[in-house]
Design a protein around this motif. Structure first.
Motif, PDB file in Angstrom:
ATOM      1  N   GLU A 367       9.177  41.446  73.710  1.00  0.00           N
ATOM      2  CA  GLU A 367       8.934  41.935  72.357  1.00  0.00           C
ATOM      3  C   GLU A 367       8.166  43.256  72.425  1.00  0.00           C
ATOM      4  O   GLU A 367       7.116  43.331  73.025  1.00  0.00           O
ATOM      5  CB  GLU A 367       8.090  40.899  71.614  1.00  0.00           C
ATOM      6  CG  GLU A 367       7.882  41.179  70.150  1.00  0.00           C
ATOM      7  CD  GLU A 367       9.092  40.789  69.333  1.00  0.00           C
ATOM      8  OE1 GLU A 367       9.347  41.437  68.323  1.00  0.00           O
ATOM      9  OE2 GLU A 367       9.776  39.821  69.732  1.00  0.00           O
ATOM     10  N   VAL A 368       8.735  44.296  71.835  1.00  0.00           N
ATOM     11  CA  VAL A 368       7.989  45.552  71.726  1.00  0.00           C
ATOM     12  C   VAL A 368       7.668  45.757  70.253  1.00  0.00           C
ATOM     13  O   VAL A 368       8.558  45.743  69.412  1.00  0.00           O
ATOM     14  CB  VAL A 368       8.815  46.733  72.274  1.00  0.00           C
ATOM     15  CG1 VAL A 368       8.095  48.032  72.011  1.00  0.00           C
ATOM     16  CG2 VAL A 368       9.049  46.566  73.762  1.00  0.00           C
ATOM     17  N   ALA A 369       6.380  45.910  69.969  1.00  0.00           N
ATOM     18  CA  ALA A 369       5.963  46.017  68.568  1.00  0.00           C
ATOM     19  C   ALA A 369       6.324  47.381  68.003  1.00  0.00           C
ATOM     20  O   ALA A 369       6.362  48.382  68.720  1.00  0.00           O
ATOM     21  CB  ALA A 369       4.463  45.799  68.467  1.00  0.00           C
ATOM     22  N   THR A 370       6.606  47.403  66.726  1.00  0.00           N
ATOM     23  CA  THR A 370       6.883  48.656  66.038  1.00  0.00           C
ATOM     24  C   THR A 370       5.630  49.085  65.309  1.00  0.00           C
ATOM     25  O   THR A 370       5.075  48.321  64.527  1.00  0.00           O
ATOM     26  CB  THR A 370       8.011  48.459  65.016  1.00  0.00           C
ATOM     27  OG1 THR A 370       9.140  47.954  65.696  1.00  0.00           O
ATOM     28  CG2 THR A 370       8.366  49.755  64.346  1.00  0.00           C
ATOM     29  N   PRO A 371       5.126  50.287  65.596  1.00  0.00           N
ATOM     30  CA  PRO A 371       3.922  50.725  64.889  1.00  0.00           C
ATOM     31  C   PRO A 371       4.204  50.861  63.390  1.00  0.00           C
ATOM     32  O   PRO A 371       5.348  51.071  62.969  1.00  0.00           O
ATOM     33  CB  PRO A 371       3.612  52.075  65.517  1.00  0.00           C
ATOM     34  CG  PRO A 371       4.860  52.493  66.185  1.00  0.00           C
ATOM     35  CD  PRO A 371       5.613  51.272  66.537  1.00  0.00           C
ATOM     36  N   GLU A 372       3.130  50.748  62.603  1.00  0.00           N
ATOM     37  CA  GLU A 372       3.303  50.697  61.153  1.00  0.00           C
ATOM     38  C   GLU A 372       3.954  51.955  60.607  1.00  0.00           C
ATOM     39  O   GLU A 372       4.760  51.893  59.708  1.00  0.00           O
ATOM     40  CB  GLU A 372       1.936  50.498  60.495  1.00  0.00           C
ATOM     41  CG  GLU A 372       1.969  49.476  59.393  1.00  0.00           C
ATOM     42  CD  GLU A 372       0.584  48.949  59.140  1.00  0.00           C
ATOM     43  OE1 GLU A 372      -0.151  49.658  58.436  1.00  0.00           O
ATOM     44  OE2 GLU A 372       0.243  47.871  59.647  1.00  0.00           O
ATOM     45  N   TRP A 373       3.604  53.095  61.217  1.00  0.00           N
ATOM     46  CA  TRP A 373       4.133  54.333  60.657  1.00  0.00           C
ATOM     47  C   TRP A 373       5.639  54.468  60.867  1.00  0.00           C
ATOM     48  O   TRP A 373       6.277  55.327  60.287  1.00  0.00           O
ATOM     49  CB  TRP A 373       3.403  55.551  61.209  1.00  0.00           C
ATOM     50  CG  TRP A 373       3.270  55.590  62.710  1.00  0.00           C
ATOM     51  CD1 TRP A 373       2.257  55.071  63.446  1.00  0.00           C
ATOM     52  CD2 TRP A 373       4.174  56.163  63.651  1.00  0.00           C
ATOM     53  NE1 TRP A 373       2.467  55.280  64.782  1.00  0.00           N
ATOM     54  CE2 TRP A 373       3.626  55.950  64.940  1.00  0.00           C
ATOM     55  CE3 TRP A 373       5.395  56.833  63.542  1.00  0.00           C
ATOM     56  CZ2 TRP A 373       4.258  56.377  66.102  1.00  0.00           C
ATOM     57  CZ3 TRP A 373       6.007  57.266  64.706  1.00  0.00           C
ATOM     58  CH2 TRP A 373       5.442  57.035  65.969  1.00  0.00           C
ATOM     59  N   MET A 374       6.191  53.599  61.713  1.00  0.00           N
ATOM     60  CA  MET A 374       7.644  53.671  61.885  1.00  0.00           C
ATOM     61  C   MET A 374       8.363  52.630  61.047  1.00  0.00           C
ATOM     62  O   MET A 374       9.551  52.736  60.802  1.00  0.00           O
ATOM     63  CB  MET A 374       8.004  53.442  63.354  1.00  0.00           C
ATOM     64  CG  MET A 374       7.991  54.720  64.150  1.00  0.00           C
ATOM     65  SD  MET A 374       8.743  54.485  65.743  1.00  0.00           S
ATOM     66  CE  MET A 374      10.467  54.586  65.343  1.00  0.00           C
ATOM     67  N   ALA A 375       7.610  51.599  60.647  1.00  0.00           N
ATOM     68  CA  ALA A 375       8.244  50.542  59.868  1.00  0.00           C
ATOM     69  C   ALA A 375       8.420  51.001  58.423  1.00  0.00           C
ATOM     70  O   ALA A 375       7.950  52.056  58.025  1.00  0.00           O
ATOM     71  CB  ALA A 375       7.387  49.288  59.938  1.00  0.00           C
ATOM     72  N   GLY A 376       9.072  50.208  57.660  1.00  0.00           N
ATOM     73  CA  GLY A 376       9.189  50.492  56.233  1.00  0.00           C
ATOM     74  C   GLY A 376      10.349  51.405  55.911  1.00  0.00           C
ATOM     75  O   GLY A 376      11.122  51.810  56.767  1.00  0.00           O
TER      76      GLY A 376
END
Lengths: 541, 386, 254
Positions: A367-376
């Motif tokens: 699992e590689v997390a997606t930083p918040e600034w890339m989500a949404g």
């Protein structure tokens, strides 16, 4: 003069504060009455409270809406109690008093202020209107869009008043749509027609639903309603047309982002295959190494998940690049001029790397997390919501391409690289250490594959087979674009990406891919040297 | 090679000159007799008994060996590195699988006399047109040759006419098998999708599970391999074979000598695809399943490594390589599954770097050393005597 | 300036008129015109990039000209044939770099070159006839390789490869031979021997020889055409060409 201004300001601020304090007192008085009021009275009280300029009305009404406002039987003081559990501390709303719940039995001391559905609707409408009138324009527009979902809950006159005093045109527009939706059910046909006209170019899905419902209510054969029916039909058609354009735009966006992924995967190959002529079947594994590096970097800095992706970019470049240099020095160096052998040897390396990763990290995906600034997502228009990560990847891939083009054209290393690939003996005799240039060029191509891995870790699963999925695509892109031509690679990647997404709706994802593969196979037959082929004696070799 | 060799026809050449080829044919012939014999005649507890499992495994190796010959014919002799030969193998296998599927009849799980199980499962009402005719063994065997042959013909005609060669050809053959794999994974292709074709019952009325049928299949594989070898040898030993070598070494020279390179390549490519198809057709009844994984690019590349390990451009080297690598694979995946890919990868790297002529390339130097050693020994011996 | 063919009524083996080829804007051939008569030997000289190799590519069907006429024996439009067809019409080509089939023997190389039997089927059923054997013996003697017929071509010296390739050209029995820098990498003795061989060949074939070596050209004793920037700069005997001011400027140097 100055003193006067200061004085006025002071007066104003004082009087504003005074007003607020007074409003709070009124709020408290009205709220206190809730405990004993009937449902009808409660509605009236809520409306009154909502009109007050008091700061604390919102939490109060929210508590009421979520059924957690209680009044203490002994002194009618109001408490917000979310859970009645021993050990919880509860707080009186208007007083500086808090108390610890010791046992469940204490619950008998409190009366819940009950609400019914009508009150709940009033409450949500009032709360929504409050949202619309406070906060930044952006927040207020989002709040206004919430109103579209249930326009009938909102008091029409209050809405009109809000529209009249609204300062932001964007918010006013949405509120206008809400009002128009309300008027669709009006008994006055001229009002209805005006409402339909307002809704004409709106892409909110709720608008379309409402119009379709409205169309259902109309009787086309009734001469009184025929005109309106046609108007609704026309409006729906124009909305659908815009939606279709939106669909194209979405396909294009998805296509470009797929193209960007292909581009990232292929750019490294454009160097190793396109410039050096080395068939690197382990290219996919370089991408995979980049993705695993991203994973490792995130594991190493769990706190900084927002920046870990940025740290991973150079890290992945270094890891894949170094592995590339090692491969070049140890294996490929001995196989120059024997492309088919190179192909086999690098394929062997790809198997070893895959198994190495499988042995170290296990066969399962990481699992590689997606930083918040890339989500949404972001919204281009109400019918077109697009995800940020794809946009970032498009931009990122172009950045990498431009950077690479710059390195090739404008730096000393780029010059040496081109010199060595064009005429090795001449370059060597001019003092260029061609062996090192080869190693570094291969390292550069591999490093860029590693960077692609960072980007791909945001889109797909990070597992030992990650690379395999991209190797054939990458080769197709490079060959399709014309070997040795970076811009060809760009055009090829983007056109294949878009074509894939355009075909997908008709044929399905797998068939789209098959069709494109067949297309490229046929294309290569027609133009063996790709879209942008170099011509002349030099390429005949 | 003596001058008079060129006066001979290819068959005479095979009989008189191809010593290693004759040895190979002899070994296969002996295997074809001994293995079924030991399997059928000796009881299970006897030392001489060869289990059906072993026989089937050997039969599988024979099919792989035929596939390797097919690849060596185009790669070793004509320089066409096909990374998609698994596709021809799989197509031959599917043609056989379709026949076997039709033989199942109403003995499937759903008991539908007309449709195979997976079609019933997908709610299909009737057999797709391309399944028609596969109840006939003869027709199916024709398809085993024709389907891979036709694909190779169309693909090759396009590719060779536009002079796609070298690495480009390798890459598009890989894309071809990849595209086919994706296609066969689709359920609505009508070839069983993911699961492929399996649960076969019998072939030509013989029960596939019985030892006798297995022995028959083994013998058939051995014969096919021998025939494949002879056909390939006839081709390579003729002037056609020398033109192929010319194309491999210097394509433009062959053109300027007036040879239509694309025709030669196409011919040998189609022959090779048909051999691969036959190998696939014999493989499927022995392993009992055919699914899209045979189309996977990695399988096609594995074939290349068999040939490379054995030594390309000799035909018998391909056979040796196929058996060696697959034996190693069977053994390793049983004992150290983790290590197999490391080993396979290492094989790729090491053979290309240090064994460009493959295992058979090791033989002449060893032979020379042995001769030298013998000479020296004799010398020493003589000195001793003196 | 283009030189119009002198005797257009007269039969020619090779007739080129107004042939142009460009690669990405670079004009490799610029309205080239030339004519070779039956039985003629012609030497072509010119600086690097003058278009010599491109001209051969056009004649042998490897490169398509953008415009212009290329006629063989005044009847075959060579621009419509590919390499194999051109070869089978009777035009043989020898490359600058010796290109023989290295993993076949000298004998097999020559056998492959023999005229006829070009189809796949014929190649599969091929047996050497006595007539062909004689022809091979003749060629082997001519190129002085009778003793080496079982040697792999890859094991030959550079000069021997050149000769073998010439032998293969002869096996094709072409009417016109295109020969690219045959003397490159040869010793002086070999060069002179080659010149003698060509003069013998010229009795039965038409030859076009591209060469840099002036001594070799002098030994050929034939007409010379000077190419420059893709078109003919001068044509005539070696002496007249050598005296030409333009040729001295661009090629020979003062």
């Amino acid at each position: 003069m100055r003193i006067f201004v200061l004085f006025c300001l002071a007066c104003c601020s004082w009087s504003a504060q005074a007003q607020l304090a007074e409003a709070d007192l009124t709020l408290q008085r009205l709220a206190q009455q809730l405990a004993v009021a009937s449902y009808d009275e409660k509605s009236a009280l809520i409306s009154q409270m909502a009109q007050l300029p008091a700061e604390r009305k919102k939490p109060l009404l929210e508590a009421l809406a979520s059924n957690s406002l209680y009044s203490r039987e002994s002194d009618q003081r109001l408490f917000v109690i979310e859970r009645f559990k021993p050990g919880e501390r509860i707080q009186a709303f208007f007083y500086d008093e808090s108390l610890l719940i010791e046992s469940r039995r204490q619950k008998r001391d409190f009366d819940k202020i009950g609400i019914n559905n009508a009150i709940r609707r009033t409450l949500s409408s009032e709360l929504a209107l409050m949202e619309v009138s406070s906060g930044s324009d952006q927040q207020r527009r989002l709040a206004a869009e919430q109103l579209l979902k249930s326009p009938q809950d909102i008091d029409a006159s209050r809405l009109q008043a809000l529209i009249a005093q609204e300062s932001s045109p964007a918010v006013a527009e949405v509120l206008g749509l809400v009002a128009a939706l309300q008027q669709l059910t009006s008994a006055d046909s001229s009002q209805r027609l005006a409402a339909i006209k307002t809704l004409q170019r709106s892409l909110y899905p709720q608008v379309r639903v409402a119009l379709v419902q409205h169309q259902g209510r109309l009787d086309a054969s009734n001469p009184l309603q025929a005109g309106e029916y046609q108007l609704v039909q026309k409006t729906l058609a124009s909305i659908d047309q815009l939606q279709q354009l939106n669909g194209y735009a979405r396909d294009l966006y998805f296509g470009l982002s797929l193209g960007a992924v292909l581009l990232l995967a292929a750019i490294g190959l454009a160097i190793t295959f396109g410039v050096m002529g080395v068939i690197n079947m382990a290219h996919g594994e370089m991408i995979m190494l980049g993705a695993y590096t991203t994973y490792l970097v995130q594991q190493l800095m769990p706190a900084g998940s927002e920046v870990s992706l940025l740290v991973a970019i150079p890290a992945a470049f270094l890891v894949s690049g170094l592995v590339g240099v090692v491969i070049e020095r140890s294996v490929i160096r001995h196989l120059y001029g024997r492309p088919l052998e190179t192909l086999l040897a690098t394929f062997g390396i790809s198997l070893i790397l895959q198994q190495a990763v499988r042995s170290i990290f296990g066969p399962l995906n990481r699992e590689v997390a997606t930083p918040e600034w890339m989500a949404g997502t972001f919204m281009l228009n109400p019918g077109l919501e697009l995800t940020w990560n794809r946009l970032y990847i498009i931009i990122f891939s172009l950045l990498v391409l431009v950077l690479l083009a710059w390195v090739m054209k404008r730096t000393l290393f780029g010059l040496q690289m081109r010199a060595v690939t064009m005429n090795r003996p001449m370059a060597s005799s001019m003092g260029i250490r061609s062996g090192w240039v080869d190693a570094l060029t291969f390292g550069l191509g591999s490093g860029i594959a590693g960077i692609a891995g960072v980007a791909l870790s945001q889109l797909t699963n990070v597992g030992p087979n990650l690379g395999q999925a991209y190797i054939i695509d990458s080769f197709m892109v490079v060959v399709f674009g014309g070997v040795g031509n970076l811009w060809g690679t760009l055009v090829a990647a983007m056109s294949l990406g878009v074509a894939n997404k355009v075909i997908e709706p008709f044929a399905g994802a797998v068939l789209a891919k098959i069709l494109l593969l067949v297309f490229i196979i046929l294309f290569i037959q027609k133009r063996p040297r790709g879209l942008f082929a170099l011509k002349g004696r030099a390429v005949e070799g | 090679m003596p001058v008079q060799a060129t006066h001979m026809g290819p068959i005479t050449r095979l009989l008189t000159q191809d010593k290693n080829g004759r040895r190979l044919l002899l070994v296969i012939a002996v295997l074809a007799i001994v293995v079924p014999f030991c399997n059928l005649l000796f009881p299970a507890e006897s030392v001489l008994h060869i289990s059906t499992y072993t026989m089937t495994l050997l039969g599988k190796y024979l099919c792989y060996a035929l596939l390797a010959i097919a690849v060596d014919l185009i790669w070793g002799y004509c320089g066409i590195l096909s990374l998609g030969h698994g596709a021809f193998f799989a197509l031959g296998g599917y043609a056989m699988g379709m026949y076997l599927m039709r033989q199942v009849g109403d003995r499937g799980v759903y008991g539908n006399p007309e449709l195979p199980d997976f079609m019933v499962f997908l709610n299909w009402q009737e057999l797709p047109w391309y399944w028609l005719g596969f109840d006939s063994f003869a027709f199916s065997m024709l398809m085993v040759l024709l389907v891979p042959g036709t694909l190779a013909f169309v693909f090759g005609a396009l590719a060779f006419r536009s002079r796609v060669s070298g690495v480009y050809l390798s890459i598009i053959t890989q894309a071809m098998t990849y595209a086919l794999m994706l296609a066969f994974f689709r359920n609505d292709m009508g070839f069983g999708g993911n699961n492929g074709l399996t649960d076969f019952k019998d072939i030509l009325g013989f029960d596939l599970q019985s030892d006798g049928t297995r022995a028959g299949l083994f013998i058939a594989s051995a014969l096919a391999l021998m025939l494949g070898y002879v056909i390939s040898r006839v081709i390579t030993a003729s002037k056609l074979g020398r033109v192929l070598v010319a194309i491999r070494d210097s394509e433009s020279r062959a053109r300027f000598l007036g040879y239509r390179v694309e025709h030669y390549k196409l011919f040998v490519f189609v022959v090779s695809a048909m051999l691969a198809g036959v190998a696939g057709a014999l493989y499927v009844p022995q392993v009992g399943i055919i699914n899209p994984s045979e189309f996977a690019p990695i399988f096609s590349i594995e074939i290349i490594i068999w040939v490379a390990v054995g030594g390309r451009g000799s035909l018998y080297g391909a056979v040796i390589g196929a058996v060696l690598v697959n034996y190693a694979k069977t053994w390793f995946t049983g004992a150290f599954a983790e290590l197999w890919l490391f080993l396979l990868g290492g094989l790729f790297v090491l053979t290309t770097l240090y064994l460009p002529r493959g295992v058979i390339g090791l033989w002449p130097p060893l032979q020379q050393r042995w001769h030298r050693y013998r000479q020296q020994r004799d010398l020493v011996h003589q000195e001793d005597c003196l | 300036m283009s030189i119009a063919p002198k005797h257009i009524e007269q039969p020619s083996v090779l007739y080129m008129d107004g042939v142009s080829v460009s690669f990405d804007g670079f004009k490799a051939l610029n309205s080239l015109s030339m004519c070779i008569e039956p039985g003629e030997m012609r030497a072509i000289i010119g600086p690097n990039g003058a278009g010599k190799t491109t001209m051969m590519d056009v004649i042998t069907g490897k490169t398509q000209p953008d415009c212009g006429t290329v006629l063989f024996n005044d009847q075959h439009d060579l621009t419509r044939y590919d390499e194999a067809a051109v070869a089978n019409l009777g035009i043989g080509r020898k490359f600058q770099k010796p290109s023989v089939i290295e993993s076949l023997t000298v004998f097999e190389n020559l056998e492959m070159s023999l005229r006829g039997g070009r189809s796949v089927w014929q190649a599969l059923r091929h047996r050497l006839t006595a007539e062909q054997q004689d022809k091979l013996d003749h060629i082997l003697a001519l190129i002085d390789m009778t003793a080496r017929l079982d040697t792999f071509a890859g094991n030959l010296s550079h000069g021997q490869k050149q000769w073998l390739e010439i032998g293969m050209l002869l096996g094709q029995q072409p009417q016109l031979l295109l020969i690219d820098e045959p003397a490159a990498g040869m010793t002086d003795e070999e060069t002179m021997k080659t010149a003698e061989l060509f003069k013998t060949l010229a009795q039965h074939h038409s030859l076009m020889v591209v060469e840099h070596d002036m001594d070799f050209i002098a030994a050929l004793e034939c007409r010379v055409t000077v190419l420059h920037e893709g078109s003919v700069l001068a044509e005539g005997s070696l002496a007249s060409v050598k005296a030409n001011d333009k040729v001295i400027d661009v090629y020979l140097g003062r």
